[in-house]
Design a protein around this motif. Structure first.
Motif, PDB file in Angstrom:
ATOM      1  N   PRO A   1      37.780 -17.649 -96.177  1.00  0.00           N
ATOM      2  CA  PRO A   1      38.670 -16.578 -96.164  1.00  0.00           C
ATOM      3  C   PRO A   1      38.112 -16.225 -97.446  1.00  0.00           C
ATOM      4  O   PRO A   1      37.813 -16.811 -98.530  1.00  0.00           O
ATOM      5  CB  PRO A   1      40.255 -16.782 -96.532  1.00  0.00           C
ATOM      6  CG  PRO A   1      40.558 -18.280 -97.129  1.00  0.00           C
ATOM      7  CD  PRO A   1      39.262 -19.295 -96.698  1.00  0.00           C
TER       8      PRO A   1
ATOM      9  N   THR B   1      39.588 -14.518 -99.520  1.00  0.00           N
ATOM     10  CA  THR B   1      40.672 -14.658-100.755  1.00  0.00           C
ATOM     11  C   THR B   1      40.236 -16.138-101.653  1.00  0.00           C
ATOM     12  O   THR B   1      40.475 -15.925-102.540  1.00  0.00           O
ATOM     13  CB  THR B   1      41.548 -14.939-100.557  1.00  0.00           C
ATOM     14  OG1 THR B   1      41.750 -16.227 -99.409  1.00  0.00           O
ATOM     15  CG2 THR B   1      42.519 -13.704 -99.465  1.00  0.00           C
TER      16      THR B   1
ATOM     17  N   TYR C   1      47.952 -13.187 -94.463  1.00  0.00           N
ATOM     18  CA  TYR C   1      48.206 -14.760 -95.216  1.00  0.00           C
ATOM     19  C   TYR C   1      48.987 -14.077 -96.085  1.00  0.00           C
ATOM     20  O   TYR C   1      49.395 -15.232 -97.209  1.00  0.00           O
ATOM     21  CB  TYR C   1      46.300 -14.798 -96.861  1.00  0.00           C
ATOM     22  CG  TYR C   1      45.935 -13.560 -97.120  1.00  0.00           C
ATOM     23  CD1 TYR C   1      46.287 -13.520 -98.720  1.00  0.00           C
ATOM     24  CD2 TYR C   1      45.367 -12.763 -96.698  1.00  0.00           C
ATOM     25  CE1 TYR C   1      46.221 -12.744 -99.327  1.00  0.00           C
ATOM     26  CE2 TYR C   1      45.023 -11.299 -97.938  1.00  0.00           C
ATOM     27  CZ  TYR C   1      45.123 -11.702 -98.625  1.00  0.00           C
ATOM     28  OH  TYR C   1      44.762 -10.534 -99.920  1.00  0.00           O
TER      29      TYR C   1
ATOM     30  N   GLY D   1      45.112 -18.041 -97.729  1.00  0.00           N
ATOM     31  CA  GLY D   1      44.310 -17.511 -97.090  1.00  0.00           C
ATOM     32  C   GLY D   1      43.637 -18.552 -96.276  1.00  0.00           C
ATOM     33  O   GLY D   1      43.370 -18.258 -95.079  1.00  0.00           O
TER      34      GLY D   1
END
Length: 144
Positions: free
Chosen positions: A11, A13, A42, A55
């Protein structure tokens, strides 16, 4: 696995949390083995987890993928959300089996680097990873 080869999807993130320069450089190369996907939804996990873990769980849940998590709270939440999990050591084993890690010397180097950062692993686990064998891949009828 994608049709174009072995891929890890992370992800957005997690992108800034990557610590291995080789992994970061694979993000920059066209056709690299790591791809980034924007994680949605998320935020609902942020009360319990950091952005990265949140994430990972959101993407794994969305796609029914296996989440790579070491954080105990993240693993507990993933199980509660019915997300399959593995950890860093599971990925390391898979990375060797499926070729991004080229040989046992590189595998041992990565294990040593993890240990130097304080990552806990028993000798049995280390030996299990080092006993891993490459999984032969077939491309156009030829083993590589």
């Amino acid at each position: 696995l994608s049709r174009s080869g072995i891929k890890a999807i992370i992800p957005h993130t997690v992108e800034m949390e990557i610590i291995f320069p080789e992994a970061v450089s694979s993000l920059k190369k066209k056709g690299g083995w790591i791809e980034i996907e924007n994680a949605k939804d998320y935020e609902k996990y942020l009360l319990m987890l950091h952005d990265g873990e949140a994430g990972v769980i959101a993407l794994a849940k969305k796609h029914d993928w296996i989440a790579a998590l070491d954080d105990l709270d993240a693993r507990k939440l993933a199980k509660k959300e019915n997300v399959k999990i593995t950890g860093t050591l599971g990925l390391l084993k898979l990375g060797y089996e499926l070729c991004p890690i080229k040989d046992k010397l590189e595998l041992q180097k990565i294990i040593n680097e993890l240990k130097a950062t304080g990552f806990f692993m028993t000798q049995d686990i280390i030996e299990g990873i080092l006993d891993t064998e490459k999984i032969p891949r077939t491309i156009l009828g030829h083993t590589v």
